[in-house]
Design an enzyme around this catalytic site. Structure first.
Site, PDB file in Angstrom:
ATOM      1  N   PHE B 230     116.400-107.924 -33.956  1.00  0.00           N
ATOM      2  CA  PHE B 230     117.287-106.991 -33.538  1.00  0.00           C
ATOM      3  C   PHE B 230     117.390-106.069 -33.574  1.00  0.00           C
ATOM      4  CE2 PHE B 230     118.751-111.951 -32.693  1.00  0.00           C
ATOM      5  CZ  PHE B 230     118.463-111.482 -31.983  1.00  0.00           C
ATOM      6  N   ILE B 595     106.343-104.707 -14.122  1.00  0.00           N
ATOM      7  CA  ILE B 595     106.199-105.938 -15.474  1.00  0.00           C
ATOM      8  C   ILE B 595     104.939-106.854 -15.672  1.00  0.00           C
ATOM      9  CG2 ILE B 595     107.468-108.108 -15.178  1.00  0.00           C
ATOM     10  CD1 ILE B 595     109.548-105.890 -15.702  1.00  0.00           C
ATOM     11  N   PRO B 598     105.396-111.482 -16.607  1.00  0.00           N
ATOM     12  CA  PRO B 598     106.780-111.531 -15.665  1.00  0.00           C
ATOM     13  C   PRO B 598     107.739-113.124 -16.480  1.00  0.00           C
ATOM     14  CG  PRO B 598     104.597-111.421 -14.250  1.00  0.00           C
ATOM     15  CD  PRO B 598     104.830-110.933 -15.981  1.00  0.00           C
ATOM     16  N   LYS B 599     106.958-113.620 -17.271  1.00  0.00           N
ATOM     17  CA  LYS B 599     108.235-115.131 -17.784  1.00  0.00           C
ATOM     18  C   LYS B 599     109.106-114.697 -19.150  1.00  0.00           C
ATOM     19  CE  LYS B 599     107.726-119.938 -18.877  1.00  0.00           C
ATOM     20  NZ  LYS B 599     107.302-120.699 -18.667  1.00  0.00           N
ATOM     21  N   GLN B 604     113.298-111.875 -21.806  1.00  0.00           N
ATOM     22  CA  GLN B 604     113.911-110.909 -22.518  1.00  0.00           C
ATOM     23  C   GLN B 604     115.124-110.393 -22.160  1.00  0.00           C
ATOM     24  OE1 GLN B 604     113.136-108.782 -25.913  1.00  0.00           O
ATOM     25  NE2 GLN B 604     111.472-107.297 -25.031  1.00  0.00           N
ATOM     26  N   LYS B 667     107.477 -99.623 -18.354  1.00  0.00           N
ATOM     27  CA  LYS B 667     108.725 -99.040 -19.197  1.00  0.00           C
ATOM     28  C   LYS B 667     108.802-100.332 -20.453  1.00  0.00           C
ATOM     29  CE  LYS B 667     110.688 -96.603 -15.676  1.00  0.00           C
ATOM     30  NZ  LYS B 667     111.084 -95.744 -15.077  1.00  0.00           N
ATOM     31  N   GLY B 668     109.815-100.086 -21.655  1.00  0.00           N
ATOM     32  CA  GLY B 668     109.965-100.908 -22.191  1.00  0.00           C
ATOM     33  C   GLY B 668     111.112-101.599 -21.864  1.00  0.00           C
ATOM     34  N   GLU B 671     115.870-103.144 -25.115  1.00  0.00           N
ATOM     35  CA  GLU B 671     117.135-102.812 -25.080  1.00  0.00           C
ATOM     36  C   GLU B 671     117.881-103.299 -23.842  1.00  0.00           C
ATOM     37  OE1 GLU B 671     116.774-102.014 -28.550  1.00  0.00           O
ATOM     38  OE2 GLU B 671     115.304-101.259 -29.301  1.00  0.00           O
TER      39      GLU B 671
END
Lengths: 327, 706
Positions: B230, B595, B598-599, B604, B667-668, B671
């Site tokens: 984290f 994505i 997907p899982k 996340q 894309k990430g 966050e």
């Protein structure tokens, strides 16, 4: 944590003798609280007498009295068929405490003996009259959001953290205590103490004594009951305020009532005045509100816990409302 | 035992749930010794004496390290530099500061001996009071970030409708399940092996090399599995350096695992924040001015800043925006990024204020957001590489049943509970850095990919395997992705939601290269261009081919504004008598490009929502300003959400590729899963009750007294 000696016995008499001999010895059962206290240096027994093998795990209903061995685990008690049927308030109180994992290990006697969760008590560098008499109270003027509003003293405003004990006070349980001199029996409500000038003493168990069992007289409080615990998260959090409520209703009239609160005092707090008020009255919201108001006589906040002056009566009303709606 | 694993399953899932996965503290080196820290019990001052006589003579104790007998660390000998130089100072900067390390042959003996170390101090007055320190902030000339102004500063003040409010947040701690620590083994010829809990094996390697002034190649950092980071494991902390020092000094491997209470003072936290937002709009709901001033907390001995006011600059279409960000140095340990870092803090304030304005205008907060959604980035005046916010609003609102929401707060009652709906947006930079990946394609039909990246939980290996699988048409169970090893091709630390984009691009490039090599080999050996690589390699008598590729950071930042977005919808129930808030429904919509996995992507988002519930309702590290010490530094009293706090979480992905960001179009999203969530809860509580709680966490007392 210091080095300590570890002893184990399966005989009550031996356990009592071992304890009587040694002022620095202590019993260990589930150890869910004691081991934490040892790790943090809050307590440093030189000898641990493991009592987990003593034959004190029975749960039986005999002559209209439920007898519960002191080494019964919290989860075994909560899951017991007699408890579920005849004393469901106790079941709810037990299930509100700690987490499933802790309840599997924690015993009934240990639950009674657990110490306050006040943060100042756990940190040996900060003042705490309970841990170190005369060092002051960190919670007064500090973080006291979790702390007591009833029966406080200048020395200590800590609360007893148990849920089970709140249920047992409401059920008018008794505690059977053994020592090398024999057995004695006291009312559960007299087991824990107010802090007064001796906050280091949580209860009236004398040196050399062992809790052997609890006794709860059979009652008719298994239909309209509720244990409501208000807390910061849904599980594994100590009570801001909790209420054990049970009603015996006849045609909407309250013939018998039990009320006790947790998270508000140094001991489980029975609401006798509220009970007396409600007896013989209709089970209405108005009467519940009046009873809740009565319960707050003498309550005093310390700043951060002022909200309990509002939360406590609200919780009483809600617990009674839910209890009434059952059946 | 056999486990069913389909291609979307986490590649290390079975290892993790069966205990086969080995975390740093589980490595057993021959002759391993154990370190336990002694920490300061004052908040500020000077250590006058440390008496280690008793500790040193305790059974099994090898030595006690402190500033009195500091083993030499060449990098620490140089003057200056802001990181705290452990054992190179007699100064106490915060309560709970590590000041000595006891090393013994067992953990228990070291623990006991640590209690025998007696320390005397010269105390000094200290300040840990964040909110009080803000009051005379101007006079103190606080550091921070340069102010930002677009249009007219404080334009909200002259708007037709304005709101001006203060939002606060307490210190939060990362507190992953896995405790922090390290195993260090300093061997002959200055060869060092460490087993670390780190989000960056290369960064850890560099940090150790820098302190001890030895070549990076001498240091082998292993961190295959990380039990949650984290953000706290983005830095090599002084306690890790201390352990390496101890190993060098004792010529033995030393293991350090901190205690839970030490997790509160020596491995960072999310700093407390105090934010003022002014928002102005026309009566018909067009934003005309936003002013966002934020104060964060930092330490006196090191500085920490983060992007609290970032999103305010571009999230809404307003001609006038100005932001200020200051940090308040306190006598507390230094913070570090925590998931969603500063943006999560800023989003709570901005998105609460947006909701307050919508209410003031008597507009549906979704309509208000849509009306002020900018077509292009209003700060940089360039288009977004991709942005599907309006579609995300539409999908999410349909799923949660937004049409059941009433604009008038307190309108929906179910028995003792009031029900409300809230929405909030999250946004984070979709950045891409530079990373190298080596690919080894073997004639046995398998592919091995290697990179010195990390996996702190998102499923890095799973995602990378899927990228390669699709490009090379190899089943995922024939692909191995090796990471967490500093000897592998370099990659940046795992943070800022950049790993998939950064390392994934290199995986992409490796696979494209391998594919073309196979095609060339096929052509050279007169095989069909579509021939299976196994046949091609065999025909060419090659056991394997390998290639290493380095991806570059994205060069299109000048032309496009690149961000990932999330929209969080929540339904809450608030008990009218007890003030208890329960999050009863969650729909999180991710707009983060294609994505890939997907899982694990869904996981996340679920993890982010759970962290968001903590931020919104339960998490708060309480420090007593009279003593400078935390009073709830354990898992019983510092409340992270439990299962019973978490309802079923619906996750929706827009799943549209953004090829400007990278060749995968992904894309990430680590966050954005958290950013904005707390605001959605606060807004829902307002909708349920009419009570606006501007101070996190939203505990029953605040609701009751609100």
């Amino acid at each position: 944590m210091i080095n300590f000696q570890y002893l184990r016995t399966s005989v009550v008499k031996t356990a009592l003798n071992l304890l009587a001999k040694d002022p620095k010895a202590t019993f260990i059962a589930g150890g869910t609280n004691l081991v934490d206290l040892m790790k943090r240096g809050v307590t440093a027994p030189e000898k641990l007498i493991d009592i987990n093998h003593l034959p004190l795990k029975q749960i039986e209903l005999k002559n209209n009295v439920l007898r519960i061995g002191a080494l019964t685990s919290n989860s075994a008690l909560a899951e017991n068929a007699i408890v579920k049927e005849k004393f469901p308030l106790l079941m709810l109180a037990l299930q509100s405490g700690a987490s499933a994992q802790l309840r599997n290990v924690a015993t009934v006697g240990g639950n009674m003996m657990q110490r306050t969760r006040c943060g100042y008590f756990y940190d040996t560098t900060m003042p705490c009259n309970k841990r170190q008499p005369g060092s002051g109270c960190g919670a007064i003027g500090g973080y006291n959001r979790m702390h007591a509003i009833f029966g406080t003293s200048e020395a200590c405003i800590a609360v007893h953290p148990s849920d089970m004990c709140v249920g047992l006070v409401a059920l008018e349980a008794q505690v059977v205590i053994a020592s090398t001199k024999g057995e004695r029996k006291i009312n559960f409500i007299d087991f824990h103490r107010l802090a007064g000038t001796t906050p280091e003493k949580d209860n009236n168990l004398q040196k050399g004594e062992l809790i052997v069992r609890l006794e709860i007289p059979l009652n008719n409080l298994n239909k309209n009951f509720h244990y409501l615990k208000v807390r910061d998260r849904s599980s594994y959090a100590f009570a801001l305020v909790s209420v054990a409520a049970a009603l015996e209703l006849k045609d909407g009239v309250i013939s018998n009532v039990r009320l006790a609160m947790g998270g508000v005092a140094h001991k489980p707090w029975r609401l006798t005045a509220s009970e007396n008020f409600l007896k013989g009255k209709q089970a209405t919201i108005a009467n519940f509100e009046a009873a809740a108001k009565l319960a707050m006589n003498g309550a005093k906040g310390f700043g951060e816990n002022d909200f309990k002056l509002k939360l406590a009566p609200n919780t009483i009303i809600e617990a009674l409302t839910v209890a009434k709606a059952k059946a | 035992m056999e486990f069913f694993v389909d291609e979307n399953d986490r590649v290390d899932g079975v290892d993790k749930v069966t205990g086969k996965a080995k975390y740093f503290a589980e490595y057993q080196l021959p002759g391993l010794t154990y370190g336990v820290l002694v920490t300061s019990t004052i908040t500020k001052g000077k250590i006058t004496t440390i008496d280690t006589k008793l500790a040193k003579s305790a059974p099994g104790v090898l030595d006690v390290l402190s500033h009195l007998n500091k083993p030499v660390a060449a990098g620490y000998e140089q003057a200056g530099g802001s990181p705290m130089k452990i054992f190179y100072t007699d100064q106490v900067f915060f309560n709970g500061q590590p000041i000595a390390l006891v090393v013994a042959d067992t953990f228990e003996r070291a623990t006991y001996a640590a209690t025998l170390v007696k320390v005397n101090y010269e105390k000094e007055a200290f300040n840990t009071d964040f909110e009080n320190s803000i009051k005379d902030a101007k006079a103190k000339k606080l550091q921070g970030q340069p102010p930002y102004i677009r249009g007219v500063a404080d334009a909200y003040k002259t708007a037709e409708v304005k709101i001006e409010q203060i939002y606060t947040m307490p210190v939060e701690t990362h507190n992953p399940m896995e405790l922090h620590g390290i195993i260090a083994d300093w061997c002959a010829n200055d060869q060092v092996t460490v087993y670390a809990k780190t989000q960056g094996v290369k960064a850890a390697q560099a940090a150790i090399a820098n302190v001890f002034k030895i070549p990076q190649e001498n240091i082998q950092v292993n961190s295959e599995f990380v039990g949650g980071g984290f953000g706290m494991a983005l830095k090599t902390w002084p306690i890790e350096i201390a352990t390496v020092m101890a190993s060098k000094h004792l010529k033995k491997p030393v293991k350090l695992v901190v205690t839970r209470d030490q997790m509160f003072t020596m491995v960072g936290n999310r700093p407390a924040a105090y934010q003022k937002v002014g928002l102005g709009a026309t009566k018909d709901g067009k934003i005309t001015g936003i002013t966002h001033t934020a104060f964060g907390q930092t330490a006196t001995y090191e500085n920490f800043t983060e992007g609290v006011v970032n999103m305010t600059k571009f999230m809404y279409d307003s001609e006038n925006v100005n932001t200020n960000y200051y940090v308040v140095p306190l006598d507390m340990s230094v913070p570090i990024w925590m998931r969603g870092p500063g943006e999560a803090t800023g989003a709570f304030a901005l998105e609460s204020a947006i909701d307050e304005m919508a209410h003031a205008l008597d507009m549906d907060p979704l309509d208000f957001r849509m009306k002020n959604d900018p077509e292009i980035d209003p700060a940089k005046k360039i288009p977004f590489s991709s942005k599907n916010i309006k579609e995300a609003y539409k999908l999410g609102s349909a799923k949660i049943g937004w049409s059941n929401r009433k604009n008038k707060p307190g309108s929906i009652v179910d028995g003792a509970w009031q029900i409300g709906y809230g929405v909030s947006i999250g946004v984070f930079n979709a950045s891409r850095g530079r990373a190298s990946v080596k690919g080894i394609l073997k004639a046995d039909g398998t592919l091995v990919l290697q990179s010195a990246t990390s996996d702190i939980g998102p499923g890095t290996g799973t995602g990378m395997g899927l990228i390669a699988s699709r490009l090379l048409n190899i089943p995922t169970n024939k692909i191995t992705f090796e990471l967490g090893d500093s000897s592998l091709p370099p990659a940046p630390s795992q943070g800022g939601s950049a790993t998939l984009s950064t390392v994934g691009t290199a995986v992409n490039d490796v696979c494209v290269s391998l594919k073309s090599t196979i095609a060339e080999l096929a052509a050279n050996s007169n095989m069909d261009a579509t021939s299976n690589f196994v046949d091609v390699l065999k025909k060419n008598n090659l056991p394997m081919i390998e290639v290493t590729k380095q991806s570059q950071s994205n060069q299109q930042g000048k032309d496009y504004s690149m961000y990932s977005f999330s929209i969080h919808f929540v339904q809450v129930k608030v008990h009218q008598l007890t003030g208890v808030v329960k999050v009863s429904k969650i729909v999180s919509v991710g707009d983060s490009g294609k994505i890939v996995s997907p899982k694990t992507a869904r996981s996340q988002m679920i993890g982010g929502a759970v962290g968001g519930i903590g931020m919104a309702l339960t998490e708060e590290a309480l420090l007593d300003n009279r003593y400078g010490r935390y009073v709830n530094n354990n898992f019983a009293d510092y409340h992270v959400p439990v299962h019973a706090d978490v309802p079923e979480i619906d996750v929706i992905f827009i799943d549209k590729p953004d090829f400007i960001v990278n060749p995968m179009g992904a894309k990430g999203m680590g966050e954005i899963a958290l950013i904005g969530f707390a605001g959605a809860v606060a807004n829902a509580v307002f909708n349920a009750t009419g009570k606006r709680i501007r101070s996190l966490p939203i505990t029953p007392d605040k609701v009751l007294e609100g």
